[in-house]
Design a protein around this motif. Structure first.
Motif, PDB file in Angstrom:
ATOM      1  N   UNK A 136       0.833  -1.210   0.000  1.00  0.00           N
ATOM      2  CA  UNK A 136       0.000   0.000   0.000  1.00  0.00           C
ATOM      3  C   UNK A 136       0.861   1.250   0.000  1.00  0.00           C
ATOM      4  N   UNK A 137       1.979   1.192   0.735  1.00  0.00           N
ATOM      5  CA  UNK A 137       2.902   2.321   0.781  1.00  0.00           C
ATOM      6  C   UNK A 137       3.431   2.647  -0.609  1.00  0.00           C
ATOM      7  N   UNK A 138       3.784   1.611  -1.374  1.00  0.00           N
ATOM      8  CA  UNK A 138       4.330   1.827  -2.715  1.00  0.00           C
ATOM      9  C   UNK A 138       3.277   2.403  -3.657  1.00  0.00           C
ATOM     10  N   UNK A 139       2.046   1.916  -3.525  1.00  0.00           N
ATOM     11  CA  UNK A 139       0.956   2.449  -4.358  1.00  0.00           C
ATOM     12  C   UNK A 139       0.672   3.899  -3.983  1.00  0.00           C
ATOM     13  N   UNK A 140       0.639   4.167  -2.695  1.00  0.00           N
ATOM     14  CA  UNK A 140       0.390   5.530  -2.223  1.00  0.00           C
ATOM     15  C   UNK A 140       1.465   6.479  -2.726  1.00  0.00           C
ATOM     16  N   UNK A 141       2.738   6.054  -2.677  1.00  0.00           N
ATOM     17  CA  UNK A 141       3.833   6.886  -3.165  1.00  0.00           C
ATOM     18  C   UNK A 141       3.706   7.142  -4.657  1.00  0.00           C
ATOM     19  N   UNK A 142       3.317   6.096  -5.418  1.00  0.00           N
ATOM     20  CA  UNK A 142       3.170   6.254  -6.868  1.00  0.00           C
ATOM     21  C   UNK A 142       2.084   7.276  -7.192  1.00  0.00           C
ATOM     22  N   UNK A 143       0.978   7.205  -6.465  1.00  0.00           N
ATOM     23  CA  UNK A 143      -0.118   8.151  -6.688  1.00  0.00           C
ATOM     24  C   UNK A 143       0.295   9.557  -6.269  1.00  0.00           C
ATOM     25  N   UNK A 144       1.036   9.644  -5.193  1.00  0.00           N
ATOM     26  CA  UNK A 144       1.416  10.940  -4.632  1.00  0.00           C
ATOM     27  C   UNK A 144       2.411  11.686  -5.523  1.00  0.00           C
ATOM     28  N   UNK A 145       3.316  10.958  -6.181  1.00  0.00           N
ATOM     29  CA  UNK A 145       4.433  11.602  -6.856  1.00  0.00           C
ATOM     30  C   UNK A 145       4.375  11.545  -8.380  1.00  0.00           C
ATOM     31  N   UNK A 146       3.275  11.017  -8.930  1.00  0.00           N
ATOM     32  CA  UNK A 146       3.146  10.960 -10.386  1.00  0.00           C
ATOM     33  C   UNK A 146       1.891  11.686 -10.848  1.00  0.00           C
ATOM     34  N   UNK A 147       1.975  12.252 -12.043  1.00  0.00           N
ATOM     35  CA  UNK A 147       0.825  12.918 -12.642  1.00  0.00           C
ATOM     36  C   UNK A 147      -0.211  11.864 -13.035  1.00  0.00           C
ATOM     37  N   UNK A 148      -1.484  12.099 -12.690  1.00  0.00           N
ATOM     38  CA  UNK A 148      -2.573  11.197 -13.064  1.00  0.00           C
ATOM     39  C   UNK A 148      -3.712  12.054 -13.618  1.00  0.00           C
ATOM     40  N   UNK A 149      -3.909  11.985 -14.920  1.00  0.00           N
ATOM     41  CA  UNK A 149      -5.019  12.704 -15.554  1.00  0.00           C
ATOM     42  C   UNK A 149      -5.379  12.018 -16.867  1.00  0.00           C
ATOM     43  N   UNK A 150      -6.290  12.620 -17.620  1.00  0.00           N
ATOM     44  CA  UNK A 150      -6.744  12.002 -18.873  1.00  0.00           C
ATOM     45  C   UNK A 150      -5.594  11.825 -19.864  1.00  0.00           C
ATOM     46  N   UNK A 180      -2.371  11.632 -19.019  1.00  0.00           N
ATOM     47  CA  UNK A 180      -1.304  10.811 -18.423  1.00  0.00           C
ATOM     48  C   UNK A 180      -1.902   9.830 -17.406  1.00  0.00           C
ATOM     49  N   UNK A 181      -2.596   8.789 -17.896  1.00  0.00           N
ATOM     50  CA  UNK A 181      -3.101   7.765 -16.961  1.00  0.00           C
ATOM     51  C   UNK A 181      -1.938   6.991 -16.357  1.00  0.00           C
ATOM     52  N   UNK A 182      -2.140   6.524 -15.158  1.00  0.00           N
ATOM     53  CA  UNK A 182      -1.088   5.788 -14.451  1.00  0.00           C
ATOM     54  C   UNK A 182      -1.503   4.331 -14.247  1.00  0.00           C
ATOM     55  N   UNK A 183      -0.621   3.434 -14.671  1.00  0.00           N
ATOM     56  CA  UNK A 183      -0.857   2.004 -14.466  1.00  0.00           C
ATOM     57  C   UNK A 183       0.233   1.453 -13.559  1.00  0.00           C
ATOM     58  N   UNK A 184      -0.183   0.778 -12.520  1.00  0.00           N
ATOM     59  CA  UNK A 184       0.760   0.129 -11.606  1.00  0.00           C
ATOM     60  C   UNK A 184       0.697  -1.375 -11.825  1.00  0.00           C
ATOM     61  N   UNK A 185       1.846  -2.013 -11.729  1.00  0.00           N
ATOM     62  CA  UNK A 185       1.939  -3.456 -11.925  1.00  0.00           C
ATOM     63  C   UNK A 185       2.413  -4.097 -10.620  1.00  0.00           C
ATOM     64  N   UNK A 186       1.668  -5.083 -10.157  1.00  0.00           N
ATOM     65  CA  UNK A 186       2.060  -5.854  -8.974  1.00  0.00           C
ATOM     66  C   UNK A 186       2.226  -7.298  -9.424  1.00  0.00           C
ATOM     67  N   UNK A 187       3.435  -7.809  -9.303  1.00  0.00           N
ATOM     68  CA  UNK A 187       3.720  -9.152  -9.796  1.00  0.00           C
ATOM     69  C   UNK A 187       4.723  -9.858  -8.899  1.00  0.00           C
ATOM     70  N   UNK A 188       4.586 -11.173  -8.817  1.00  0.00           N
ATOM     71  CA  UNK A 188       5.570 -11.981  -8.097  1.00  0.00           C
ATOM     72  C   UNK A 188       6.640 -12.431  -9.085  1.00  0.00           C
ATOM     73  N   UNK A 189       7.840 -12.690  -8.575  1.00  0.00           N
ATOM     74  CA  UNK A 189       8.950 -13.093  -9.425  1.00  0.00           C
ATOM     75  C   UNK A 189       9.478 -14.455  -8.991  1.00  0.00           C
ATOM     76  N   UNK A 190      10.320 -15.029  -9.831  1.00  0.00           N
ATOM     77  CA  UNK A 190      10.918 -16.328  -9.503  1.00  0.00           C
ATOM     78  C   UNK A 190      11.926 -16.228  -8.376  1.00  0.00           C
ATOM     79  N   UNK A 191      12.300 -15.010  -8.026  1.00  0.00           N
ATOM     80  CA  UNK A 191      13.255 -14.795  -6.921  1.00  0.00           C
ATOM     81  C   UNK A 191      12.566 -14.700  -5.569  1.00  0.00           C
ATOM     82  N   UNK A 192      11.290 -15.136  -5.502  1.00  0.00           N
ATOM     83  CA  UNK A 192      10.512 -15.050  -4.260  1.00  0.00           C
ATOM     84  C   UNK A 192      10.384 -13.618  -3.778  1.00  0.00           C
ATOM     85  N   UNK A 193      10.043 -12.745  -4.698  1.00  0.00           N
ATOM     86  CA  UNK A 193       9.795 -11.346  -4.360  1.00  0.00           C
ATOM     87  C   UNK A 193       8.482 -10.915  -4.999  1.00  0.00           C
TER      88      UNK A 193
END
Length: 353
Positions: free
Chosen positions: A267-281, A283-296
């Protein structure tokens, strides 16, 4: 956030001198007691010049011997090696040093002070060697004990700091949700939904309640599934506000659902992304949340910074990095090259010891 302060090691020259003097006095006391009980008639025992010389010589030889051995042990345990390698280096070296040191001081006692007859030389050398090997063991064990105390104090300090950081992080997350600006937007959004789309207003209120409930929970660790559920509740609130200009895409392998993560981290990372990036018609913002083979689990987004970035950028992320270092001895990986991404380690098993 201030860097974690390491406890300064007390393995120094002053401690070596202090320990050497105390062990020297202790051994001199036992030698004095031995001299008393070595007499056939204890009442006939008297302190003469030979006795005094014997005690003084033994005291100074022990002090110098154990001082050199402590200095070596301290040097070995201060080296940047694994604890087992430090202990092996100190253990082997201290006994190898004890042999020449013992021989040197034994010959000084014999030939300089001449306090024993010639036929007793070899026996005295052997007895002094045994004594100095015992002293070597004492120096090693004492240094190892002090090192364990230092380590335990460091662990205690880091645990206390971790508790403080976790509490601070939850407080910051709750404070952000209770921020007047955030509450104003939230209530204003809810007011706009009531009467217009009561079903969405009900869902909005449920997700808001879930967000608050998760934020104030008293957990030091949670599962990825629980954190993702919280993220979806928080994201629902943000999507109502930003509409189609904000989207989150998930690529999470179900096998990681029961892996562990620190609460409020995604949630902290999403909040930071919303707080520090432009979001409008435009410049839409897409966030990606994914797991990796490195267990992250990785959270990423394209960088489209605001002209006037909000204050406090990076502080929450720095806290997250420090908490992972303290609790799990693992690193949070941050990269930015057109795309800002943060990889958080997922913990398969938690040691409850």
């Amino acid at each position: 956030m201030k860097n974690n302060k390491q406890i300064q090691s007390p393995l120094n020259h002053k401690l070596a001198i202090f320990l050497s003097l105390n062990f020297g006095l202790l051994l001199a006391f036992f030698i004095f007691i031995g001299l008393i009980f070595s007499e056939k008639n204890i009442n006939d025992f008297s302190i003469n010049q030979t006795t005094i010389i014997n005690l003084v010589v033994h005291f100074f030889t022990v002090v110098f011997t154990i001082y050199f051995l402590f200095e070596y042990c301290f040097w070995a345990f201060r080296k940047k090696l694994k604890l087992r390698k430090k202990a092996l280096l100190a253990f082997c070296g201290v006994f190898l040093l004890a042999i020449p040191i013992s021989l040197v001081f034994s010959n000084i006692v014999i030939y300089l002070f001449q306090i024993v007859p010639d036929d007793f030389h070899n026996r005295l050398i052997f007895l002094n060697l045994i004594k100095d090997l015992v002293i070597s063991l004492i120096a090693f064990l004492t240094t190892q004990f002090i090192t364990m105390l230092i380590h335990n104090r460091q662990v205690l300090l880091e645990n206390q700091q971790l508790i403080a950081e976790n509490t601070k992080n939850r407080f910051e997350a709750l404070k952000n949700q209770l921020d007047p600006h955030f509450l104003f937007n939230t209530l204003n959004t809810l007011d706009g939904l009531i009467g217009f789309d009561d079903e969405k207003a009900h869902s909005y209120l449920q997700n808001l309640s879930s967000s608050f409930r998760y934020t104030i929970q008293n957990k030091e660790i949670t599962t990825l599934k629980e954190e993702l559920d919280f993220v979806e509740s928080y994201a629902f609130l943000m999507k109502i506000r930003y509409g189609d200009n904000l989207s989150i895409q998930y690529a999470v392998d179900d096998k990681y659902n029961n892996f562990h993560i620190m609460p409020v981290s995604l949630q902290l990372l999403i909040e930071n992304a919303i707080k520090h990036n432009v979001i409008n018609d435009k410049h839409p913002l897409t966030l990606f949340i994914e797991t990796t083979e490195n267990d992250t689990v990785k959270v990423s987004n394209t960088i489209q910074p605001k002209i006037n970035a909000e204050a406090g950028e990076g502080i929450g992320l720095a806290n997250l990095v420090e908490r992972y270092r303290l609790l799990f001895r693992k690193e949070v990986v941050i990269t930015q090259n057109g795309v800002f991404s943060v990889e958080i380690p997922l913990i398969k098993e938690i040691n409850h010891s």
